[in-house]
Design an enzyme around this catalytic site. Structure first.
Site, PDB file in Angstrom:
ATOM      1  N   HIS A   1      -1.490   7.262   4.444  1.00  0.00           N
ATOM      2  CA  HIS A   1      -0.498   6.185   4.515  1.00  0.00           C
ATOM      3  C   HIS A   1       0.913   6.612   4.119  1.00  0.00           C
ATOM      4  CE1 HIS A   1      -0.507   1.487   4.569  1.00  0.00           C
ATOM      5  NE2 HIS A   1      -0.219   2.031   5.728  1.00  0.00           N
TER       6      HIS A   1
ATOM      7  N   CYS B   1       0.783  -1.243   0.000  1.00  0.00           N
ATOM      8  CA  CYS B   1       0.000   0.000   0.000  1.00  0.00           C
ATOM      9  C   CYS B   1       0.810   1.285   0.000  1.00  0.00           C
ATOM     10  CB  CYS B   1      -0.937   0.028   1.208  1.00  0.00           C
ATOM     11  SG  CYS B   1      -2.043  -1.380   1.358  1.00  0.00           S
TER      12      CYS B   1
END
Length: 522
Positions: A142, A79
């Site tokens: 993130h 990710c």
């Protein structure tokens, strides 16, 4: 220089095409940009890609009205490095989103990670602001959760979402639940103010993220051009969906999440049409990496015919669904066989805004407008990294593996299987295998599942090896790795007391005894 000239030429063409995009002064405005980034959604999860239950009618219609890319890649099989690559246009090995803790180790940014996106990197929203764009991120950031890595410090005007994925619940003693932000302040935490029922899979987060997007589009549609980065995470385990969608899919809970995302994207596209700005809004849909087969079948998706999944540099880990939609500009019903990359969204978005990429650093993304508007195909390699290691490279339809590895025997015996039911002898290995002297080469057109490597003695092998070796040598000789950001974690840097916690009465105090440092890799 050629890239700058090409971007300028395409911008002039777009000005001619975009008569609908006029500001109040009559000067042409660049188009709005809406990037839809899914989390762990696989190549085979959309009906248009062959998913048999056909439960993505809005995305399938988006493909029918635009362009589908069957050969589109992430920059990493995990990710956070993938997201860093999208927003910088640069491979994670360049922008620092990798680890050197162990050879070919993936790494991402959990709560305890120290690193994040460096100030030296120029992110897409920062650059778009130079062309007058208003920018917003909805969902998963993130790229680091410490204050210096906050998205509003890196070009976004607005944020609603979280710095991490929705793992938990935690006990708020040894580890806090992960916060959800509105702009600078925490407005709650997962499993508390933003509940997720792990037993039933019920959560309203996708509906909240949808409303954030709709409200932003309504506010900005008739004002300045906008950049909206919609990064939802419902398809990342533990998957979730709101009550109206639970139990409605033939594919279980994961399918419920996909159906809700599809419905949400349909509502966004419809709003653009209702506001009469669809022909001045470029929309692109893709995923950050392949489906997490370790969570399948109930909480993981499909990578179609491709080998393995998330965490690996086989096709299932890095080939993504990808759709482009721009009514009146992109011809309907097109399939582009251009080798695309998530990093191309950086360069393409800049071209749409009339901007050129930074010239003081290596940019790995291509401008896809020639492929989208004129059907041109551009030669380019695709590099597959895990951590600091170049595992493979694709050139044309040939892919060479220099290293193969899924995960360790120890993890595999504990039930962690990145390639369930897909053992390929000598390929899906549980020890890190060195093929740098004689790479394993596959023809992805004849063998998309990477099951039958070319014979070392064949003329095809020798010719392909010569071409790929030259490209890889040029890449590695020019490579300047960034400072690795994902090597060190420290529990003291978790989100114990983010700004805004005072208003909620939910500031948490770290326990007295916290491990000072831990080397973390995954």
């Amino acid at each position: 220089m050629a890239a700058v000239v090409a971007a300028t030429r395409w911008w002039r063409l777009l000005l001619v095409l975009s008569a609908a995009g006029m500001g109040a002064s009559g000067a042409p405005q660049p188009p709005n940009i809406l990037l839809l980034l899914m989390d762990d959604m696989g190549w085979g999860d959309l009906g248009v890609y062959g998913e048999p239950s056909r439960e993505t009618p809005n995305l399938d219609r988006m493909a029918a009205e635009g362009t589908l890319f069957p050969n589109f890649y992430s920059a990493n099989p995990l990710c956070s490095p993938s997201r860093a690559a999208l927003l910088t246009g640069r491979l994670p090995i360049r922008n620092g989103f990798y680890t050197t803790n162990a050879h070919a180790r993936n790494a991402y940014t959990p709560q305890e990670i120290v690193g994040g996106i460096p100030d030296s990197e120029q992110l897409l929203p920062e650059l778009l602001k130079e062309a007058g764009y208003v920018t917003k991120i909805v969902g998963k950031w993130h790229l680091g959760h410490r204050p210096q890595f906050h998205p509003l410090k890196h070009g976004f005007d607005e944020w609603f979402g979280s710095p991490n994925c929705h793992f938990g619940p935690y006990d708020n003693k040894a580890r806090p639940n992960i916060p959800v932000y509105r702009d600078w302040e925490m407005v709650g935490r997962y499993y508390e103010e933003f509940p997720i029922n792990l037993k039933t899979g019920e959560a309203n987060l996708t509906q909240i993220y949808l409303q954030e997007a709709l409200d932003f589009i309504k506010r900005q549609a008739q004002r300045r051009p906008f950049f909206l980065y919609w990064a939802v995470d419902a398809t990342h385990a533990p998957v979730y969906a709101s009550k109206p969608f639970l139990g409605t899919s033939q594919r279980g809970r994961y399918g419920d999440a996909v159906r809700e995302i599809d419905d949400s994207i349909g509502k966004m596209l419809q709003l653009l049409q209702d506001l009469r700005v669809a022909d001045n809004t470029f929309v692109f849909f893709t995923s950050d990496n392949g489906a997490a087969l370790i969570s399948a079948p109930e909480q993981g998706g499909s990578n179609g015919p491709f080998l393995c999944g998330k965490q690996t540099t086989f096709e299932g880990g890095m080939r993504e669904p990808a759709l482009a939609w721009w009514p009146g500009h992109i011809a309907a019903g097109q399939v582009s066989h251009q080798l695309g990359s998530i990093m191309d969204l950086f360069t393409t978005s800049l071209a749409l805004a009339g901007l050129t990429p930074p010239s003081d650093r290596a940019i790995d993304g291509l401008n896809l407008l020639p492929a989208l508007l004129q059907g041109q195909l551009m030669d380019r390699p695709v590099f597959y990294y895990r951590g600091d290691t170049l595992m493979a490279a694709t050139l044309g339809q040939h892919k060479a593996h220099f290293w193969t590895w899924t995960n360790s025997w120890e993890n595999f015996r504990q039930g962690m299987d990145f390639c369930p039911g897909q053992n390929v002898s000598g390929v899906t290995t549980h020890t890190l295998e060195d093929h740098t002297k004689l790479p394993l080469i596959f023809h992805l057109g004849r063998d998309p599942g990477e099951r039958f490597p070319l014979s070392f003695a064949s003329t095809e092998y020798q010719e392909v090896l010569s071409r790929i070796a030259q490209v890889v040598q040029q890449h590695q000789e020019a490579l300047v790795p960034g400072q690795p950001q994902l090597n060190v974690c420290n529990w003291a840097v978790m989100n114990w007391a983010p700004p805004g916690c005072e208003k909620l009465g939910k500031c948490l105090t770290p326990p007295e005894s916290i491990p000072k440092k831990c080397l973390w890799s995954h």
